[in-house]
Every structure is written in C-alpha cells, then in structure tokens.
Design an enzyme around this catalytic site. Structure first.
Site, mmCIF file in Angstrom:
data_model
loop_
_atom_site.group_PDB
_atom_site.id
_atom_site.type_symbol
_atom_site.label_atom_id
_atom_site.label_comp_id
_atom_site.label_asym_id
_atom_site.label_seq_id
_atom_site.Cartn_x
_atom_site.Cartn_y
_atom_site.Cartn_z
ATOM 1 C CB SER A 176 -1.055 0.065 1.116
ATOM 2 O OG SER A 176 -0.223 -0.075 2.398
ATOM 3 C CG HIS A 204 -3.668 -0.564 -2.276
ATOM 4 N ND1 HIS A 204 -3.972 0.772 -2.300
ATOM 5 C CD2 HIS A 204 -3.572 -0.762 -1.153
ATOM 6 C CE1 HIS A 204 -4.202 1.127 -1.067
ATOM 7 N NE2 HIS A 204 -3.599 0.021 -0.282
ATOM 8 C CE LYS A 235 -7.413 1.236 0.554
ATOM 9 N NZ LYS A 235 -6.816 0.373 1.281
HETATM 10 C C1 PLP Z 1 -7.142 0.087 2.987
HETATM 11 C C2 PLP Z 1 -6.506 -1.210 3.250
HETATM 12 C C3 PLP Z 1 -7.353 -2.069 4.124
HETATM 13 C C4 PLP Z 1 -8.217 -1.527 4.789
HETATM 14 O O1 PLP Z 1 -9.558 -1.618 4.049
HETATM 15 P P1 PLP Z 1 -10.705 -0.808 4.484
HETATM 16 O O2 PLP Z 1 -12.022 -1.656 3.530
HETATM 17 O O3 PLP Z 1 -10.310 0.556 3.981
HETATM 18 O O4 PLP Z 1 -11.002 -1.027 5.788
HETATM 19 C C5 PLP Z 1 -6.659 -3.325 4.327
HETATM 20 N N1 PLP Z 1 -5.393 -3.780 3.719
HETATM 21 C C6 PLP Z 1 -4.855 -2.876 2.772
HETATM 22 C C7 PLP Z 1 -3.509 -3.505 2.339
HETATM 23 C C8 PLP Z 1 -5.255 -1.541 2.575
HETATM 24 O O5 PLP Z 1 -4.659 -0.841 1.924
#
Ligand code: PLP
Length: 398
Positions: A176, A204, A235
């Site tokens: 991330s 991602h 995302k």
């Molecule tokens: C953003 C993210 C999460 C969390 O997901 P949410 O739905 O925003 O709680 C989990 N793992 C990774 C790698 C992330 O980047």
C-alpha cells in the site's frame, strides 16, 4: 491526561502530528478542500468510480428497494438478497468457488486470520504488510514471523524449520505504501512445498490489476484451494466494504467463525447494489485500467530527472522517496500552495528514513493534470534544492 498531552507534544516536535483536511463535495481529480479547489493525487479512487453516475443510480435504487440500514447481523436477519447476489457475482469475478462480504478490509483481516490459526500455529508476514494484517495475526495468538519485504529465500528458511500444524502466509497483493506487487507465484509454490495457506490482501490490486481488474492473482494467472483472496471496495471499486473468496469449505468456516463477520451489523444493502454496478463497470469500461496505466508511464517518464527517486511500481501508487520527514512535509506544503494535493507519508506508516510523497494516480486524471503535477514537482525541487540538476546529486541528499 498530562501523559497524553506530553505524548502529543512529542509527536508535534517530531513532525508526526496528523491533521485532517475537510473536503466538500465528491471525490475526484479536482476536490474542494478547506473551501478551495485542489488538483488531488491523494485518494485511492484508482478508477474514478467513487462519483460514477451508474454507481450513484444503483445506490439510489438499492435505497428505494431496501432502505438505508441492514439492522442486524447477516447471520440473524441482515443478509439481503442483493448481498447474496453480490457474493455470487464476486466469486465468479475472481474465479473462486465462494465469497463472503465484510463491512471493511480492516475487519475482514481481523476476522479471517484468527478464524484460521491460533496458538501453536504460525503466521508468516511480509515486513511491509498493511497494519490490519499484522493486527489480525497478533490477535490470532499464533506465532508471528516477519520476513523482509518480498524476500522469498528468507521465507523459505523460516518455513523449512517450522513444525506448526497450520501455517499461514499473509501478504498484501499490492503493497500500500510502495505500490509494488507481491511475488505471488513464488509464495504459492512455497505453500505447496510446505503445506501452508496463503492470504492475499488485494486492497490495491482489486479492480486495477489483471484482466478487467480481476486482481493480483489473475494478473499472474494463479488459482489454488490454498489461497484466500481478500479484496476491498473502498478503493478502486469506489464504494466501501470488503470480501474474501476461496475454497467453499474455508468460506463456510469463516462465516461461522470470523468474529468480525458474526458480531457486527451487516452493511447497508444499498452498498451491494452499488457494488454490482462496479463489477459491471470493471467488465465494460476496461479503458479505465488502460488510461490509468498510461498516466503511470507518463508520471514515471516525467519525474525521471528529479533529485528523488520513485520506487519501481506498475500500479496507481507511486512513492517518491525523500527520506526526511520535514522535507516530505515541505514538499507537500509547496505543492499545496500551488493548488496540488499530494500527501506526505511518514513513519510509523512507513519505515524510518523513508518519508515520501505518495502520489496516487487515477483513471479520472487527465494527461494535462498529470503534466501539471510533473511541472510543479520539478519547480518545487529547484526551489527547495537550488543546485539540484539531476539524479547525480542523489548521494548528496542522503
Ligand atoms: C486500505 C487497506 C485495508 C483496509 O481496508 P478498508 O476497507 O479501508 O478497511 C486493508 N488492507 C490494505 C492493504 C489496505 O490498503
């Protein structure tokens, strides 16, 4: 309270105190922040779907049909037909037997890992994994082994000397903060060799990588009953929530035993309506993924001469490493003055000495907008480091 105040002051002195900016209106390449318009490279809306008319219409339709709240756990009375349809569609989309919806990615990992392993088992974790994979692993009570980032040789050594009845490798699909892709073929081969499971958190990669955005496993053409594939919807999918897909027995088990699934209120069904529209767009508007790839190439070529280096990444996350916390903040502030919003990311989100600008590209960015960012960064580099001409000066900055 005095204690906490002292700790807050310490954060401020270390330039680590975070502040929120207030956003008006929807997400998009141009956003109204603190009342002013900004060209933003700050969100994870990688395909520009967070404000897509088809998703908005589907959400409205979902509200009309189901109201706004699910009002109960999915295991009591909160599992709506549209959520069932979404789970079936998700499983088909990622090519796995079954899928289970979670409220968000954080809760998904906090539930999945402790349901699979416990005391006496071992979790193997990439050093750069997201916080919620680490927290889920800690919560499970299993032994916790961290291997250096993407270091397959080291992981193999750890697996070879491990005698736990259950072994689980956990990894981000796309990391991330660095934007690079996990070495999934090698990880899966290790799982076969040492009889382990693999949990891929593709927050991602889902929607961005692989044919029609089917994710990082599809990017490598991988499938195995040893893999659990977790994706999130906040995302690239443009909405909110998460899911895990995999072997039908494992998914049935998670539905019984993942505490963050069992003991939480089901998500509003309107989110599932919107997400069914997302899946359609992944399949029908593939130009979005292609346009994003073009912007990535454009940025990498445009920034090649800067005194700081971009980490190698084929994804929407482009990390410009400047190392120093204050420098990262100064760069962010200088861009902000020019109406451009790029977040500075500092420890503890990233390792010490790797402070960076995290440039998030989106299919919603135009070529001109990315050009504007490139020009602004070159300008800022000249002003902040007056004698910087090219990458030759790299060593001086360390
Ligand atoms: C953003 C993210 C999460 C969390 O997901 P949410 O739905 O925003 O709680 C989990 N793992 C990774 C790698 C992330 O980047």
């Amino acid at each position: 309270m005095d204690d906490i105040s002292t700790q807050l002051l310490a954060l401020q002195e270390q330039k680590l105190l975070r502040q929120r900016r207030i956003v008006d209106g929807p997400q998009g390449p141009v956003m109204t922040v603190d009342g002013k318009p900004f060209l933003a490279f700050a969100s994870n809306d990688y395909l520009g779907l967070a404000n897509h008319p088809a998703l908005i219409a589907a959400a409205h339709e979902g509200i009309d049909r189901y109201g706004v709240g699910a009002a109960s756990s999915a295991l009591v009375s909160g599992h709506s037909r549209v959520m069932e349809e979404l789970e079936v569609a998700l499983a088909a989309f990622v090519g796995m037997p079954r899928a289970l919806h979670f409220s968000n990615g954080y809760m998904a990992n906090m539930g999945i890992i402790p349901a699979l392993v416990g005391a006496g088992d071992t979790v193997f974790c990439d050093r750069l994994n997201h916080a919620c994979l680490i927290d889920g692993a800690r919560l499970s009570g299993a032994e916790f082994r961290i291997y250096p980032h993407n270091d397959i040789t080291r992981l193999k050594q750890l697996l070879a000397k491990n005698t736990s009845p259950r072994k689980l490798i956990i990894t981000d699909g796309v990391f991330s903060m660095d934007g690079d892709i996990a070495r999934l073929p090698e990880l899966l081969a290790l799982c076969e060799e040492y009889d382990a499971w693999l949990l891929v958190d593709d927050a991602h990669g889902f929607g961005v990588l692989g044919p029609q955005g089917r994710g990082s496993l599809a990017h490598f053409g991988l499938a195995s009953p040893r893999v659990l594939y977790m994706g999130t919807f906040g995302k690239a999918a443009g909405v909110a929530g998460a899911f895990v897909a995999g072997d039908a027995t494992l998914i049935t088990w998670l539905m019984q035993r993942a505490r963050t699934y069992v003991f939480t209120t089901a998500s509003p069904p309107m989110l599932a309506s919107a997400l069914l529209a997302t899946l359609k767009i992944f399949e029908t508007e593939y130009w979005r993924q292609q346009h994003l790839q073009e912007r990535i190439q454009q940025l990498q070529q445009g920034l090649a001469d800067l005194p700081w280096r971009l980490l190698p990444s084929q994804t929407a996350i482009q990390a410009l490493i400047v190392e120093d916390n204050q420098l990262a903040l100064d760069l962010m502030a200088a861009l902000y003055e020019q109406g451009i919003w790029v977040p500075a990311i500092r420890p503890p989100t990233v390792p010490k000495g790797t402070a960076r600008l995290r440039i998030s590209l989106s299919a919603a960015h135009s070529e001109e907008q990315v050009e504007q960012l490139i020009a602004a960064l070159k300008n800022v580099a000249k002003n902040i480091i007056p004698d910087s001409r090219s990458g030759e000066d790299d060593e001086m900055l360390k």
